[in-house]
Motif scaffolding. Structure first.
Motif, PDB file in Angstrom:
ATOM      1  N   MET A 103      67.655  56.748  34.621  1.00 35.44           N
ATOM      2  CA  MET A 103      69.498  56.978  34.305  1.00 35.44           C
ATOM      3  C   MET A 103      69.517  58.137  33.055  1.00 35.44           C
ATOM      4  SD  MET A 103      70.373  55.400  36.734  1.00 35.44           S
ATOM      5  CE  MET A 103      72.337  55.681  36.589  1.00 35.44           C
ATOM      6  N   THR A 104      68.714  58.398  32.290  1.00 41.45           N
ATOM      7  CA  THR A 104      68.966  58.829  31.268  1.00 41.45           C
ATOM      8  C   THR A 104      67.903  60.434  31.247  1.00 41.45           C
ATOM      9  OG1 THR A 104      67.364  57.746  29.796  1.00 41.45           O
ATOM     10  CG2 THR A 104      69.839  57.207  29.800  1.00 41.45           C
ATOM     11  N   ASP A 148      61.616  70.056  51.098  1.00 41.36           N
ATOM     12  CA  ASP A 148      62.675  70.713  51.667  1.00 41.36           C
ATOM     13  C   ASP A 148      63.891  69.702  51.683  1.00 41.36           C
ATOM     14  OD1 ASP A 148      61.696  68.662  53.686  1.00 41.36           O
ATOM     15  OD2 ASP A 148      61.632  70.148  55.254  1.00 41.36           O
ATOM     16  N   ASN A 149      63.779  68.601  50.830  1.00 44.59           N
ATOM     17  CA  ASN A 149      64.791  67.705  50.898  1.00 44.59           C
ATOM     18  C   ASN A 149      66.012  68.254  50.143  1.00 44.59           C
ATOM     19  OD1 ASN A 149      61.945  66.319  50.060  1.00 44.59           O
ATOM     20  ND2 ASN A 149      63.270  64.814  50.618  1.00 44.59           N
ATOM     21  N   PRO A 150      67.322  67.725  51.046  1.00 49.39           N
ATOM     22  CA  PRO A 150      68.630  68.161  50.259  1.00 49.39           C
ATOM     23  C   PRO A 150      68.766  67.436  49.053  1.00 49.39           C
ATOM     24  CG  PRO A 150      69.127  66.345  51.831  1.00 49.39           C
ATOM     25  CD  PRO A 150      67.286  66.760  51.839  1.00 49.39           C
ATOM     26  N   LEU A 151      70.057  67.970  48.334  1.00 47.64           N
ATOM     27  CA  LEU A 151      70.227  67.180  47.108  1.00 47.64           C
ATOM     28  C   LEU A 151      70.958  65.722  47.253  1.00 47.64           C
ATOM     29  CD1 LEU A 151      70.654  67.659  44.021  1.00 47.64           C
ATOM     30  CD2 LEU A 151      73.083  68.113  44.392  1.00 47.64           C
ATOM     31  N   THR A 152      71.409  65.441  48.263  1.00 48.44           N
ATOM     32  CA  THR A 152      72.161  64.066  48.194  1.00 48.44           C
ATOM     33  C   THR A 152      71.717  63.387  49.526  1.00 48.44           C
ATOM     34  OG1 THR A 152      74.247  65.037  48.813  1.00 48.44           O
ATOM     35  CG2 THR A 152      73.986  64.695  46.542  1.00 48.44           C
ATOM     36  N   GLY A 153      72.225  62.063  49.676  1.00 51.90           N
ATOM     37  CA  GLY A 153      72.150  61.700  50.823  1.00 51.90           C
ATOM     38  C   GLY A 153      70.611  60.924  51.107  1.00 51.90           C
ATOM     39  N   PRO A 154      70.479  60.082  52.134  1.00 53.45           N
ATOM     40  CA  PRO A 154      69.294  59.322  52.486  1.00 53.45           C
ATOM     41  C   PRO A 154      67.957  60.021  52.176  1.00 53.45           C
ATOM     42  CG  PRO A 154      70.439  59.715  54.673  1.00 53.45           C
ATOM     43  CD  PRO A 154      71.691  60.298  53.320  1.00 53.45           C
ATOM     44  N   LYS A 155      68.023  61.379  52.347  1.00 53.95           N
ATOM     45  CA  LYS A 155      66.942  62.072  52.257  1.00 53.95           C
ATOM     46  C   LYS A 155      66.855  62.981  50.718  1.00 53.95           C
ATOM     47  CE  LYS A 155      65.431  62.400  57.037  1.00 53.95           C
ATOM     48  NZ  LYS A 155      65.036  63.512  58.131  1.00 53.95           N
ATOM     49  N   GLY A 156      67.820  62.646  50.060  1.00 51.14           N
ATOM     50  CA  GLY A 156      68.100  63.476  48.859  1.00 51.14           C
ATOM     51  C   GLY A 156      67.153  63.022  47.727  1.00 51.14           C
ATOM     52  N   ALA A 157      67.579  63.695  46.428  1.00 47.50           N
ATOM     53  CA  ALA A 157      66.749  63.540  45.455  1.00 47.50           C
ATOM     54  C   ALA A 157      66.593  62.174  44.703  1.00 47.50           C
ATOM     55  CB  ALA A 157      67.118  64.364  44.392  1.00 47.50           C
ATOM     56  N   ALA A 158      67.675  61.383  45.125  1.00 41.82           N
ATOM     57  CA  ALA A 158      67.596  60.104  44.366  1.00 41.82           C
ATOM     58  C   ALA A 158      66.984  59.037  45.316  1.00 41.82           C
ATOM     59  CB  ALA A 158      69.322  59.451  44.055  1.00 41.82           C
ATOM     60  N   ALA A 159      67.466  59.247  46.658  1.00 40.39           N
ATOM     61  CA  ALA A 159      67.113  58.166  47.591  1.00 40.39           C
ATOM     62  C   ALA A 159      65.298  58.264  47.492  1.00 40.39           C
ATOM     63  CB  ALA A 159      67.779  58.385  48.881  1.00 40.39           C
ATOM     64  N   TYR A 211      62.936  60.195  45.702  1.00 44.89           N
ATOM     65  CA  TYR A 211      62.029  60.234  44.653  1.00 44.89           C
ATOM     66  C   TYR A 211      62.495  59.304  43.584  1.00 44.89           C
ATOM     67  CZ  TYR A 211      60.788  64.213  47.176  1.00 44.89           C
ATOM     68  OH  TYR A 211      60.184  65.261  48.256  1.00 44.89           O
ATOM     69  N   GLY A 212      63.665  59.048  43.553  1.00 45.75           N
ATOM     70  CA  GLY A 212      64.397  58.015  42.327  1.00 45.75           C
ATOM     71  C   GLY A 212      63.255  56.606  42.181  1.00 45.75           C
ATOM     72  N   PRO A 213      62.676  56.168  43.328  1.00 43.78           N
ATOM     73  CA  PRO A 213      61.842  54.966  43.193  1.00 43.78           C
ATOM     74  C   PRO A 213      60.780  55.105  42.368  1.00 43.78           C
ATOM     75  CG  PRO A 213      62.771  54.804  45.305  1.00 43.78           C
ATOM     76  CD  PRO A 213      63.152  56.282  44.904  1.00 43.78           C
ATOM     77  N   ILE A 250      69.617  53.944  42.023  1.00 41.25           N
ATOM     78  CA  ILE A 250      69.764  54.954  43.082  1.00 41.25           C
ATOM     79  C   ILE A 250      71.137  55.456  43.671  1.00 41.25           C
ATOM     80  CG2 ILE A 250      68.790  55.707  45.479  1.00 41.25           C
ATOM     81  CD1 ILE A 250      66.239  54.256  44.868  1.00 41.25           C
ATOM     82  N   ALA A 251      71.871  54.337  44.139  1.00 40.80           N
ATOM     83  CA  ALA A 251      73.226  54.703  44.329  1.00 40.80           C
ATOM     84  C   ALA A 251      73.982  55.490  43.270  1.00 40.80           C
ATOM     85  CB  ALA A 251      73.805  53.422  44.826  1.00 40.80           C
ATOM     86  N   ASP A 252      73.904  54.934  42.106  1.00 41.43           N
ATOM     87  CA  ASP A 252      74.659  55.667  41.210  1.00 41.43           C
ATOM     88  C   ASP A 252      74.175  57.057  40.835  1.00 41.43           C
ATOM     89  OD1 ASP A 252      76.201  53.249  40.932  1.00 41.43           O
ATOM     90  OD2 ASP A 252      74.733  52.586  39.063  1.00 41.43           O
ATOM     91  N   LEU A 253      72.932  57.288  41.027  1.00 40.07           N
ATOM     92  CA  LEU A 253      72.336  58.891  40.907  1.00 40.07           C
ATOM     93  C   LEU A 253      72.874  59.576  41.818  1.00 40.07           C
ATOM     94  CD1 LEU A 253      68.873  57.697  39.634  1.00 40.07           C
ATOM     95  CD2 LEU A 253      70.561  58.969  38.544  1.00 40.07           C
ATOM     96  N   ASP A 254      72.810  59.029  43.173  1.00 40.40           N
ATOM     97  CA  ASP A 254      73.323  59.873  44.334  1.00 40.40           C
ATOM     98  C   ASP A 254      74.930  60.158  44.159  1.00 40.40           C
ATOM     99  OD1 ASP A 254      72.279  60.955  46.832  1.00 40.40           O
ATOM    100  OD2 ASP A 254      74.146  59.811  47.872  1.00 40.40           O
ATOM    101  N   SER A 255      75.632  59.279  43.498  1.00 44.46           N
ATOM    102  CA  SER A 255      77.019  59.568  43.489  1.00 44.46           C
ATOM    103  C   SER A 255      77.219  60.594  42.379  1.00 44.46           C
ATOM    104  CB  SER A 255      77.746  58.355  43.026  1.00 44.46           C
ATOM    105  OG  SER A 255      77.645  57.301  44.106  1.00 44.46           O
ATOM    106  N   ALA A 256      76.537  60.551  41.365  1.00 41.59           N
ATOM    107  CA  ALA A 256      76.440  61.680  40.337  1.00 41.59           C
ATOM    108  C   ALA A 256      76.151  62.784  40.789  1.00 41.59           C
ATOM    109  CB  ALA A 256      75.769  61.088  39.134  1.00 41.59           C
TER     110      ALA A 256
END
Length: 381
Positions: free
Chosen positions: A125-126, A194-205, A207-209, A218-224
């Motif tokens: 988160m930081t 080739d991932n998009p920035l957001t959504g189920p194939k995005g950066a947070a979803a 690579y976040g884990p 992950i949900a908070d990061l995707d919203s941000a």
């Protein structure tokens, strides 16, 4: 048989050997069987960690910089620089202005990467890409007008906001200041996803884990990231959140595309151009490449597949057969047909000689030297 010319262009064996150490061990083994061989070592990487070392091995000069690590602590890092000259400028295949400017190589992993997290503790988160922006700024301020940015191994999911803020020296999105800083600067990014920035194939979803994020985080990061993309779209008049590669390196790919006007290129292709692989390939009898593990990922943009594809094309000889490629590795999870399809005629794994993986990790050099002998007996006689 005439004295053979062999190229050893291996990626690192992650956590065990650098690419240069792999090459040295293989070289020693080859020379025991063919002491007359000319062995050329070309350290390579796929755009992640090891990219800086590959640049230095190719003749770039290391420029030390102290910058902010992923959680704000100062880290001693560097970028690599090659000065333009009358007869040599930008690497092959890189540069809109004909290669007349100094080139810098920046490796995100070495300043904002997972390896720079204090005590290895995740900070999903930081963690920030701010230090990478500082490195780019240092290179630009020193006169470099072409920047090659390798973005593998990121510790953050900040959409590249930290990088952008470091370039402008502000905490807001200051487009005039950013454009002024980047005036006359060309940026090329090594990117293999080739991932998009957001959504189920995005950066947070996706690579976040890997960076320690929980499902709630992950949900908070995707919203941000969505809010950041909204802001960038309002300010620039274009929305690139769904562009292929926007989700790379926690969204650094998005910032590079939307705000730095960067070109995204496959990492191994960019590094091969950087180190002059294609020129070295002329007259070679064999290419030995490798990485720690050969698996499904190898087939999708990793170093081994990229090198095999490059070796299949003989410079200046349309339709001519390419240079044969064999691979060394710690463990091989690919079958013969998969290797052949990737352009690799044979693979030699340390586990073929020593089934105990722990020993392979602890004592890889003697095993690699034996692999080098094995390859020389089978391919250089």
């Amino acid at each position: 048989m005439p004295a053979p010319r062999v190229i050893v262009a291996s990626d690192k064996f992650k956590g065990t050997l650098t690419s240069a150490e792999v090459a040295a061990a293989v070289d020693a083994g080859v020379r025991r069987v063919r002491p007359d061989a000319t062995v050329v070592a070309i350290p390579v990487a796929d755009g992640g960690d090891g990219t800086l070392a590959a640049a230095v091995a190719a003749g770039f000069q290391l420029v030390p910089v102290t910058a902010s690590g992923p959680t704000g602590e100062p880290v001693h890092t560097a970028y690599a620089r090659r000065r333009a000259s009358a007869d040599r400028g930008a690497p092959r295949g890189f540069g809109r202005s004909g290669g007349r400017d100094d080139v810098a190589v920046v490796e995100l992993a070495d300043v904002s990467g997972l390896v720079r997290l204090p005590a290895g503790r995740p900070a999903p988160m930081t963690a920030t890409s701010y230090g990478t922006g500082q490195l780019i700024a240092a290179a630009i301020d020193a006169g470099c007008r072409k920047v090659i940015l390798g973005i593998g191994g990121s510790a953050s999911t900040d959409g590249g906001a930290g990088l952008v803020h470091a370039l402008t020296g502000t905490e807001s999105l200051d487009l005039p200041a950013l454009r002024q800083r980047l005036r006359g600067v060309e940026i090329v990014v090594a990117c293999d996803v080739d991932n998009p920035l957001t959504g189920p194939k995005g950066a947070a979803a996706v690579y976040g884990p890997q960076k320690g994020a929980t499902p709630e985080q992950i949900a908070d990061l995707d919203s941000a990231l969505s809010r950041w993309a909204d802001l960038v779209a309002r300010e620039t008049g274009r929305d690139l959140r769904d562009a292929p590669g926007a989700g790379a390196a926690g969204g650094v790919g998005f910032a590079a595309l939307a705000l730095l006007d960067a070109d995204l290129r496959p990492g191994i292709e960019l590094v091969l151009d950087l180190v002059g692989f294609h020129e070295q390939l002329v007259g070679a009898d064999l290419v030995i490449t490798g990485e720690g593990a050969l698996d499904e990922q190898t087939l999708h943009g990793k170093a081994v597949a990229g090198i095999a594809a490059a070796a299949a094309r003989v410079p200046g000889s349309v339709g001519a057969p390419g240079t044969p490629v064999v691979a060394v590795c710690g463990v091989n999870r690919l079958d013969h047909e998969q290797l052949r399809a990737a352009g690799v005629v044979a693979a030699y794994a340390l586990t073929d000689l020593e089934p105990d993986v722990r020993r392979c990790i602890a004592e890889p050099v003697p095993l690699l030297e034996r692999v080098g002998e094995w390859i020389a007996r089978e391919h250089l006689r």
